[in-house]
Design a protein around this motif. Sequence first.
Motif, PDB file in Angstrom:
ATOM      1  N   HIS A 133     -12.307  15.385-131.581  1.00  0.00           N
ATOM      2  CA  HIS A 133     -12.407  15.508-130.511  1.00  0.00           C
ATOM      3  C   HIS A 133     -11.633  16.374-129.659  1.00  0.00           C
ATOM      4  CE1 HIS A 133      -8.124  15.297-131.407  1.00  0.00           C
ATOM      5  NE2 HIS A 133      -8.358  14.673-132.841  1.00  0.00           N
ATOM      6  N   ALA A 134     -12.015  16.471-128.191  1.00  0.00           N
ATOM      7  CA  ALA A 134     -10.945  18.131-128.301  1.00  0.00           C
ATOM      8  C   ALA A 134      -9.838  17.803-128.808  1.00  0.00           C
ATOM      9  CB  ALA A 134     -11.272  17.690-126.130  1.00  0.00           C
ATOM     10  N   HIS A 135      -9.325  19.496-128.365  1.00  0.00           N
ATOM     11  CA  HIS A 135      -7.929  19.575-128.721  1.00  0.00           C
ATOM     12  C   HIS A 135      -7.098  20.361-127.531  1.00  0.00           C
ATOM     13  CE1 HIS A 135      -4.829  18.942-130.968  1.00  0.00           C
ATOM     14  NE2 HIS A 135      -5.307  18.256-132.463  1.00  0.00           N
ATOM     15  N   ILE A 136      -7.475  19.633-126.423  1.00  0.00           N
ATOM     16  CA  ILE A 136      -6.848  21.061-125.861  1.00  0.00           C
ATOM     17  C   ILE A 136      -6.727  20.109-124.717  1.00  0.00           C
ATOM     18  CG2 ILE A 136      -8.984  21.962-124.742  1.00  0.00           C
ATOM     19  CD1 ILE A 136      -7.052  24.300-123.970  1.00  0.00           C
ATOM     20  N   SER A 137      -5.114  20.046-123.732  1.00  0.00           N
ATOM     21  CA  SER A 137      -4.266  19.275-123.004  1.00  0.00           C
ATOM     22  C   SER A 137      -4.940  17.626-123.117  1.00  0.00           C
ATOM     23  CB  SER A 137      -5.331  19.908-121.238  1.00  0.00           C
ATOM     24  OG  SER A 137      -5.023  18.835-120.112  1.00  0.00           O
ATOM     25  N   TRP A 138      -5.093  16.754-122.180  1.00  0.00           N
ATOM     26  CA  TRP A 138      -6.189  15.526-122.001  1.00  0.00           C
ATOM     27  C   TRP A 138      -7.218  15.636-122.503  1.00  0.00           C
ATOM     28  CZ3 TRP A 138      -2.707  11.572-120.068  1.00  0.00           C
ATOM     29  CH2 TRP A 138      -1.518  11.032-120.340  1.00  0.00           C
ATOM     30  N   LEU A 139      -8.510  16.516-122.459  1.00  0.00           N
ATOM     31  CA  LEU A 139      -9.648  16.597-122.709  1.00  0.00           C
ATOM     32  C   LEU A 139     -10.038  15.498-123.409  1.00  0.00           C
ATOM     33  CD1 LEU A 139     -11.069  19.987-121.175  1.00  0.00           C
ATOM     34  CD2 LEU A 139     -10.493  18.176-119.568  1.00  0.00           C
ATOM     35  N   ARG A 140      -9.168  14.752-124.373  1.00  0.00           N
ATOM     36  CA  ARG A 140      -9.826  14.514-125.598  1.00  0.00           C
ATOM     37  C   ARG A 140      -9.990  12.371-124.745  1.00  0.00           C
ATOM     38  NH1 ARG A 140      -7.185  10.251-128.618  1.00  0.00           N
ATOM     39  NH2 ARG A 140      -4.820  11.297-128.674  1.00  0.00           N
ATOM     40  N   SER A 141      -9.357  12.619-123.820  1.00  0.00           N
ATOM     41  CA  SER A 141      -9.912  10.990-123.164  1.00  0.00           C
ATOM     42  C   SER A 141     -11.229  10.517-122.862  1.00  0.00           C
ATOM     43  CB  SER A 141      -9.047  11.079-121.701  1.00  0.00           C
ATOM     44  OG  SER A 141      -9.815  11.313-120.665  1.00  0.00           O
ATOM     45  N   THR A 142     -12.071  11.578-123.081  1.00  0.00           N
ATOM     46  CA  THR A 142     -13.366  11.660-122.925  1.00  0.00           C
ATOM     47  C   THR A 142     -13.980  12.658-123.197  1.00  0.00           C
ATOM     48  OG1 THR A 142     -13.753  13.364-121.013  1.00  0.00           O
ATOM     49  CG2 THR A 142     -13.497  10.966-120.196  1.00  0.00           C
ATOM     50  N   LEU A 143     -13.901  13.321-124.510  1.00  0.00           N
ATOM     51  CA  LEU A 143     -14.072  14.439-124.932  1.00  0.00           C
ATOM     52  C   LEU A 143     -13.899  13.529-127.200  1.00  0.00           C
ATOM     53  CD1 LEU A 143     -14.183  17.758-124.102  1.00  0.00           C
ATOM     54  CD2 LEU A 143     -16.487  16.454-124.138  1.00  0.00           C
ATOM     55  N   TYR A 144     -15.058  12.670-127.393  1.00  0.00           N
ATOM     56  CA  TYR A 144     -15.061  12.114-128.462  1.00  0.00           C
ATOM     57  C   TYR A 144     -15.864  11.225-128.763  1.00  0.00           C
ATOM     58  CZ  TYR A 144     -13.544   7.503-126.442  1.00  0.00           C
ATOM     59  OH  TYR A 144     -14.139   6.958-125.607  1.00  0.00           O
ATOM     60  N   GLY A 145     -16.316  11.413-130.071  1.00  0.00           N
ATOM     61  CA  GLY A 145     -17.467  11.331-130.829  1.00  0.00           C
ATOM     62  C   GLY A 145     -16.905  10.881-132.384  1.00  0.00           C
ATOM     63  N   PRO A 146     -17.471  10.157-133.219  1.00  0.00           N
ATOM     64  CA  PRO A 146     -18.262   9.959-134.428  1.00  0.00           C
ATOM     65  C   PRO A 146     -18.476  10.398-135.563  1.00  0.00           C
ATOM     66  CG  PRO A 146     -19.569   8.602-133.421  1.00  0.00           C
ATOM     67  CD  PRO A 146     -18.986   8.929-132.627  1.00  0.00           C
ATOM     68  N   ILE A 147     -17.833  11.006-136.549  1.00  0.00           N
ATOM     69  CA  ILE A 147     -18.567  11.856-137.498  1.00  0.00           C
ATOM     70  C   ILE A 147     -18.729  10.609-139.242  1.00  0.00           C
ATOM     71  CG2 ILE A 147     -18.373  13.555-139.647  1.00  0.00           C
ATOM     72  CD1 ILE A 147     -16.307  14.570-137.441  1.00  0.00           C
ATOM     73  N   ILE A 148     -20.326  10.839-139.252  1.00  0.00           N
ATOM     74  CA  ILE A 148     -20.410   9.393-140.422  1.00  0.00           C
ATOM     75  C   ILE A 148     -20.500  10.342-141.492  1.00  0.00           C
ATOM     76  CG2 ILE A 148     -21.782   8.095-140.743  1.00  0.00           C
ATOM     77  CD1 ILE A 148     -19.575   6.958-138.842  1.00  0.00           C
ATOM     78  N   ILE A 149     -19.824   9.861-143.045  1.00  0.00           N
ATOM     79  CA  ILE A 149     -20.239  11.298-143.356  1.00  0.00           C
ATOM     80  C   ILE A 149     -20.655  10.183-145.257  1.00  0.00           C
ATOM     81  CG2 ILE A 149     -19.342  12.729-145.138  1.00  0.00           C
ATOM     82  CD1 ILE A 149     -16.930  13.507-143.487  1.00  0.00           C
ATOM     83  N   LEU A 150     -21.868  10.115-145.802  1.00  0.00           N
ATOM     84  CA  LEU A 150     -22.325   9.183-145.779  1.00  0.00           C
ATOM     85  C   LEU A 150     -21.772  10.106-147.814  1.00  0.00           C
ATOM     86  CD1 LEU A 150     -25.591   7.979-144.839  1.00  0.00           C
ATOM     87  CD2 LEU A 150     -24.089   7.334-144.625  1.00  0.00           C
TER      88      LEU A 150
END
Length: 576
Positions: A133-150
């Motif tokens: 996710h974004a780690h600045i201000s509140w941009l993580r409200s739309t900037l995020y996604g999964p990390i799938i580690i098999l």
Amino acid sequence: MGLFFLSLPLYRGILLFSLYFLPHFASAGPVTRHYEFNIKMQNVTRLCHSKSIVTVNGKFPGPRIMAREGDRLLIKVINHVPNNISIHWHGIRQLRSGWADGPAYITQCPIQSGKSYVYNYTIVGQRGTLWWHAHISWLRSTLYGPIIILPKTNVPYPFPKPHKEVPIIFGEWFNADTEAIITQATQTGGGPNVSDAYTFNGLPGPLYNCSSKDTFKLKVKTGKTYLLRFINAALNDELFFGIANHSLTVVEADAIYVKPFKTEIILLAPGQTTNVLLKTKPNHPKATFLMTARPYVTGAGTFDNSTVAGVLEYEGSTHHSMKKLPLLKPNLPSLNDTSFATNFSKKLRSLATAQFPANVPKNVDKQFFFTVGLGTSPCGLKNQTCQGPNGTRFAASINNISFVMPTTSLLQSHFFGQSNGVYNSNFPVSPSHWFNYTGNPPNNTLVSNGTKLMVLPFNTSVELVMQDTSILGAESHPLHLHGFNFFVVGQGFGNYNPNVDPKNFNLVDPVERNTVGVPSGGWAAIRFQADNPGVWFMHCHLEVHTNWGLKMAWLVLDGKLPNQKLLPPPTDLPKC
């Protein structure tokens, strides 16, 4: 070392393979996987409100990162928007690769408009569900996604192999621009406006106005086992989740296997992930099932009191027949059900097997006691009152220090020996003033301000007790530590008693995680080994509290051996 290039068309192809089912891929050993994240504006409509949001590759939520344990990731982030950008790979240990951790002004200066940066790290000894996710201000409200580690090739899960795997990300949708919301709140000193909806994979579902077409649907077959990978990417809300007439078996938390247990409901704080097994009915149940999530609320402030819903649909249900089938709803706990929250967290235990041991530090080198909670700051506006308590500003602190973000990267300042004027190395080991933390709050609620770090020699074994306070109301705080996993060895209500409570610590099979909810009006004790040199952020994962200053950083010094030292910064590290 093999190479795995993802061209954009192939990348889209993998994403379009299915809305949510994971593609299976095999590799003989660790490989290098290349991803390209183009940060761009995209028009998105939810709840009949259209707005231009910051996205990765035009996707909301963002693309899935897939890898195996041991793989190296090279993720090129290119910033095509006016905002400064940085991306955090939440839960990745980043062993000696702190330059890739991502929090703006902690491990890097943000990526400025028109610039790019390659996040380069290797996944060491981790497998499971994490997220970026974004780690600045509140941009993580739309900037995020999964990390799938098999797991590594030919290494099975410690539970039955699922028929399918499905990531489900909880999010929050705001009709207004989130950057405008936090900017306004910062100016006025008051609480920010709350979200308009919660979402599953970006979709609010049918319980909101003008939203039935934006509903997440999970289509399942009878008699199968599904691995559901839950991520709470909401900005400010812990969330209960359940599926009508179906129980869930929890098998993992924060990418660490746990002793399996059955439950009707799960609870995730922002930043946390939970993997569950869903066993479907042996025969077609002649019904359709809602899955819903709504908040667990402990604080006194306003919140988004709404419910996101998705649909669990059995194959063989035609659109026509579905309209005739009964629609069943789950029963979620009440909004303030702290007893459920407590009992749920107590059930989480590490596997603690030979293959997946719980290496809890038995001997502790350093003990710390941190108060976490809210407070106030002077308004600071001439001839005006702010919108916080009694005309002040809302603030938050750890040991009554509200963290002031620097204007350059802490890690760079440390590495190049230029800390003067950037930070101090005197973060207090305990509060300077004792008070009845969970009793009647003191009259003086003002916090102090500073950019202070806690310095640890390499490989220090740490015990940290985090104590909630009742100042402006007791509240559950999900604390996230970058760069480490930690063991939650104890939790309780009221004031922590150092003479009594350690006798009940679990040093055998405590849950291991990266984000822990400090109970409302209570405390949590964690242990970790500081075996990762660098500067590591620790903060409340409720974004509003982070904004108010509920954050600090640990500086772990280099060890003596070459493999115990922070690597030098990459040449493309962004400049402030």
